[in-house]
Scaffold this motif. Structure first.
Motif, PDB file in Angstrom:
ATOM      1  N   UNK A 192      -2.692   4.791  -9.188  1.00 43.30           N
ATOM      2  CA  UNK A 192      -2.487   4.051 -10.120  1.00 43.30           C
ATOM      3  C   UNK A 192      -2.855   4.950 -11.526  1.00 43.30           C
ATOM      4  N   UNK A 193      -4.129   5.029 -11.488  1.00 42.34           N
ATOM      5  CA  UNK A 193      -4.542   5.809 -12.583  1.00 42.34           C
ATOM      6  C   UNK A 193      -5.161   7.290 -11.915  1.00 42.34           C
ATOM      7  N   UNK A 194      -4.492   8.364 -12.516  1.00 47.07           N
ATOM      8  CA  UNK A 194      -4.941   9.633 -11.881  1.00 47.07           C
ATOM      9  C   UNK A 194      -5.975  10.219 -13.062  1.00 47.07           C
ATOM     10  N   UNK A 195      -7.060  10.243 -12.607  1.00 49.00           N
ATOM     11  CA  UNK A 195      -8.361  10.616 -13.475  1.00 49.00           C
ATOM     12  C   UNK A 195      -8.316  12.145 -14.087  1.00 49.00           C
ATOM     13  N   UNK A 196      -7.348  12.709 -13.418  1.00 51.35           N
ATOM     14  CA  UNK A 196      -7.300  14.207 -14.339  1.00 51.35           C
ATOM     15  C   UNK A 196      -6.364  14.291 -15.186  1.00 51.35           C
ATOM     16  N   UNK A 197      -5.561  13.286 -15.240  1.00 46.92           N
ATOM     17  CA  UNK A 197      -4.618  13.257 -16.492  1.00 46.92           C
ATOM     18  C   UNK A 197      -4.513  12.157 -17.464  1.00 46.92           C
ATOM     19  N   UNK A 198      -5.237  11.112 -16.839  1.00 45.87           N
ATOM     20  CA  UNK A 198      -5.277   9.753 -17.500  1.00 45.87           C
ATOM     21  C   UNK A 198      -3.964   9.013 -17.374  1.00 45.87           C
ATOM     22  N   UNK A 199      -2.964   9.488 -16.642  1.00 44.24           N
ATOM     23  CA  UNK A 199      -1.731   8.832 -16.538  1.00 44.24           C
ATOM     24  C   UNK A 199      -1.803   7.540 -15.833  1.00 44.24           C
ATOM     25  N   UNK A 200      -1.149   6.445 -15.885  1.00 45.17           N
ATOM     26  CA  UNK A 200      -1.235   5.281 -15.527  1.00 45.17           C
ATOM     27  C   UNK A 200       0.195   5.048 -15.040  1.00 45.17           C
ATOM     28  N   UNK A 201       0.178   4.843 -13.486  1.00 45.18           N
ATOM     29  CA  UNK A 201       1.596   4.632 -12.995  1.00 45.18           C
ATOM     30  C   UNK A 201       2.040   3.055 -12.919  1.00 45.18           C
ATOM     31  N   UNK A 202       3.361   2.762 -13.137  1.00 45.46           N
ATOM     32  CA  UNK A 202       3.555   1.401 -12.658  1.00 45.46           C
ATOM     33  C   UNK A 202       3.639   0.945 -11.516  1.00 45.46           C
ATOM     34  N   UNK A 203       2.636   0.385 -10.763  1.00 49.60           N
ATOM     35  CA  UNK A 203       2.542   0.082  -9.319  1.00 49.60           C
ATOM     36  C   UNK A 203       3.559  -1.138  -9.054  1.00 49.60           C
ATOM     37  N   UNK A 204       3.614  -2.053 -10.105  1.00 48.15           N
ATOM     38  CA  UNK A 204       4.765  -3.190  -9.780  1.00 48.15           C
ATOM     39  C   UNK A 204       6.072  -2.589  -9.695  1.00 48.15           C
ATOM     40  N   UNK A 205       6.412  -1.878 -10.801  1.00 45.39           N
ATOM     41  CA  UNK A 205       7.788  -1.312 -10.658  1.00 45.39           C
ATOM     42  C   UNK A 205       8.042  -0.507  -9.403  1.00 45.39           C
ATOM     43  N   UNK A 206       6.974   0.500  -9.131  1.00 41.16           N
ATOM     44  CA  UNK A 206       7.529   1.077  -8.043  1.00 41.16           C
ATOM     45  C   UNK A 206       7.713   0.469  -6.668  1.00 41.16           C
ATOM     46  N   UNK A 225      -9.731   4.461  -9.756  1.00 41.40           N
ATOM     47  CA  UNK A 225     -10.158   4.553 -11.324  1.00 41.40           C
ATOM     48  C   UNK A 225      -9.319   3.467 -12.082  1.00 41.40           C
ATOM     49  N   UNK A 226      -8.716   2.689 -11.347  1.00 44.08           N
ATOM     50  CA  UNK A 226      -7.946   1.478 -11.937  1.00 44.08           C
ATOM     51  C   UNK A 226      -8.513   0.160 -11.925  1.00 44.08           C
ATOM     52  N   UNK A 227      -9.142  -0.041 -10.579  1.00 39.05           N
ATOM     53  CA  UNK A 227      -9.591  -1.226 -10.420  1.00 39.05           C
ATOM     54  C   UNK A 227     -10.506  -2.100 -11.382  1.00 39.05           C
ATOM     55  N   UNK A 228     -10.241  -2.831 -11.778  1.00 39.27           N
ATOM     56  CA  UNK A 228     -10.976  -3.894 -12.955  1.00 39.27           C
ATOM     57  C   UNK A 228     -10.593  -3.205 -14.099  1.00 39.27           C
ATOM     58  N   UNK A 246     -16.948   2.228  -5.769  1.00 40.50           N
ATOM     59  CA  UNK A 246     -17.993   1.378  -6.194  1.00 40.50           C
ATOM     60  C   UNK A 246     -18.393   2.072  -7.662  1.00 40.50           C
ATOM     61  N   UNK A 247     -18.227   3.445  -8.076  1.00 41.14           N
ATOM     62  CA  UNK A 247     -18.812   4.073  -9.123  1.00 41.14           C
ATOM     63  C   UNK A 247     -18.161   4.119 -10.364  1.00 41.14           C
ATOM     64  N   UNK A 248     -16.957   3.478 -10.420  1.00 38.04           N
ATOM     65  CA  UNK A 248     -15.976   3.341 -11.713  1.00 38.04           C
ATOM     66  C   UNK A 248     -16.275   2.105 -12.281  1.00 38.04           C
ATOM     67  N   UNK A 249     -15.065   1.319 -12.484  1.00 37.09           N
ATOM     68  CA  UNK A 249     -15.122   0.026 -13.383  1.00 37.09           C
ATOM     69  C   UNK A 249     -15.715  -0.909 -12.332  1.00 37.09           C
ATOM     70  N   UNK A 250     -15.725  -0.863 -11.110  1.00 38.32           N
ATOM     71  CA  UNK A 250     -16.481  -1.749 -10.295  1.00 38.32           C
ATOM     72  C   UNK A 250     -17.913  -1.777 -10.713  1.00 38.32           C
ATOM     73  N   UNK A 251     -18.415  -0.807 -11.213  1.00 38.57           N
ATOM     74  CA  UNK A 251     -19.764  -0.816 -11.977  1.00 38.57           C
ATOM     75  C   UNK A 251     -21.170  -0.967 -11.023  1.00 38.57           C
ATOM     76  N   UNK A 252     -20.802  -0.095  -9.786  1.00 41.13           N
ATOM     77  CA  UNK A 252     -22.127  -0.094  -8.814  1.00 41.13           C
ATOM     78  C   UNK A 252     -22.119   1.477  -8.611  1.00 41.13           C
TER      79      UNK A 252
END
Length: 435
Positions: A192-206, A225-228, A246-252
């Motif tokens: 959904x988010x590739x952290x190396x490029x910052x690109x966001x894929x359209x999960x719903x559309x795919x 890197x997309x959750x939350x 846990x260590x990204x936007x999940x915040x743990x």
């Protein structure tokens, strides 16, 4: 009478000292850790007495409530106290991924997000089965590498260029071709988010393409890197397995592999005749997760008591504080848009080719011409902020990455993100950069 303290007194004092030193709130006072914006250095200041603030795409900064939970004293993993904590965390994991399907199940295991990749390969693929990976960067490619441990039949559709998404028509064509040949893909993976490029894929559309073209194909989403940060509707979009950490936007702090599996994904895992893994086997973990979520203790491997406790605190007090994950996702979008506006106002260029495909948990930024990569990040570090280098192929020395997730972006310390953008601006000026 001896004036020496008894062994029991020494033991109590030692335990107390250990608790004080491990308590993040008292530790903050001891090391002058900035726990709120008022104690955070400005972009002009140095970090001689306070620690660096971490603005990489994970691990992120953590709230005091989460750090306090990490100092939870030891508990038995089958104690009533921990069972209640784990039960609540698993129930709230359903809300995190927006699922009310009783046949689906959340899994919270000791491990990193990478464990989720092994779970996919070990449970949803047999050696002669095909997987299709959509690649938008380093982590998509690494997921393909992980799956090749379990099957030789891994195909990749790459984005047409760095900073772009995979084209829908190519996805539909490849799925259709495989199905017409009588060998449909058993699963497709979307980062959904590739952290190396910052690109966001359209999960719903795919997902809509997969459901229309090859409905038997399991839909797997790497949302580390997309959750939350980004919308994800597990039930509504027909996702079969989503993995995060846990260590990204999940915040743990790092150490939890968090995932959610649909009923048909679980059925595939349970039907596997010959196991190819032990620790990552969902056959092993399914009864454990079901037991904890129902309020009973169970054992396969010892859970990380403190991390699960911190995860539960983050879910209740931060991610789902409003009762839904939607508010947190929107807050990340607002923070991301504001930060990217400032970056572009400086004349800097983002790696994603448009804002429509730019993730909201981080910004991936090209170095301006004439500015040395190492010099810029060193200057920023002198001002108290750690940011990340590039990591993708021949582009890795051409860009840097700034994470903006969690408490320092959308929580009570969100002013720190403003200070981070000021640090970039001031550092560029000191290096002679002009727009």
């Amino acid at each position: 009478m001896s004036n020496k303290p008894s062994l029991s007194t020494i033991s109590r004092l030692t335990s107390l000292n250990r608790f004080i030193l491990s308590n993040p709130l008292t530790n903050a006072l001891l090391v002058n850790r900035p726990t709120n914006p008022s104690t955070t250095p400005t972009s002009k200041a140095t970090m001689s007495s306070a620690r660096q603030l971490t603005f990489i795409p994970g691990p992120i900064e953590f709230s005091d409530a989460v750090l306090q939970a990490m100092s939870t004293p030891s508990q038995a993993h089958t104690s009533p106290e921990f069972i209640a904590t784990f039960q609540e965390a698993l129930k709230n994991t359903r809300k995190l991924f927006k699922s009310t399907d009783a046949n689906a199940q959340g899994f919270v295991l000791n491990g990193s997000g990478t464990l989720g990749w092994d779970i996919v390969g070990a449970n949803f693929l047999n050696a002669n089965e095909k997987a299709l990976v959509l690649s938008t960067g380093f982590f998509s490619d690494s997921l393909a590498e992980a799956l090749r441990v379990y099957t030789d039949k891994v195909d990749i559709i790459e984005a047409p260029g760095f900073g772009q998404t995979v084209e829908f028509h190519k996805i539909a064509a490849q799925l259709s071709e495989a199905k017409s040949a009588g060998a449909p893909y058993k699963l497709i993976t979307i980062t959904q988010t590739d952290t190396s490029s910052g690109v966001l894929s359209d999960v719903k559309g795919i997902s809509e393409i997969v459901k229309k073209t090859s409905p038997e194909t399991l839909i797997v989403v790497d949302a580390v890197c997309a959750t939350a940060c980004e919308p994800l509707e597990f039930d509504a979009w027909g996702i079969d397995y989503v993995l995060t950490a846990s260590q990204k936007a999940v915040g743990v702090p790092s150490g939890l592999s968090i995932s959610f599996a649909s009923g048909r994904a679980i059925a595939k895992a349970l039907a596997k005749e010959k196991p190819v893994a032990f620790y990552s086997s969902l056959k092993k973990w399914l009864p454990i997760m079901k037991a904890y979520e129902s309020g009973a203790g169970a054992y396969f491997a010892t859970p990380a008591i403190q991390l699960v406790t911190a995860y539960n605190v983050s879910l209740k007090q931060e991610l789902l504080a409003s009762g839904s994950i939607d508010e947190r996702i929107q807050a990340h979008k607002v923070a991301s848009d504001a930060f990217k506006d400032k970056i572009e106002a400086l004349g800097l260029k983002l790696v994603p080719v448009s804002r429509d495909v730019a993730a909201h948990g981080l910004s991936v930024i090209y170095y301006p011409e004439g500015v040395n990569a190492g010099d810029l990040l060193s200057k920023i570090r002198e001002k108290g902020f750690t940011m990340a280098t590039g990591i993708y192929k021949e582009y890795k020395t051409k860009y840097f990455r700034v994470g903006h997730m969690g408490v320092a972006a959308v929580g009570e310390r969100k002013k720190e993100l403003d200070l981070a953008s000021n640090a970039i601006k001031d550092s560029l000026a000191e290096l002679g950069y002009k727009k």
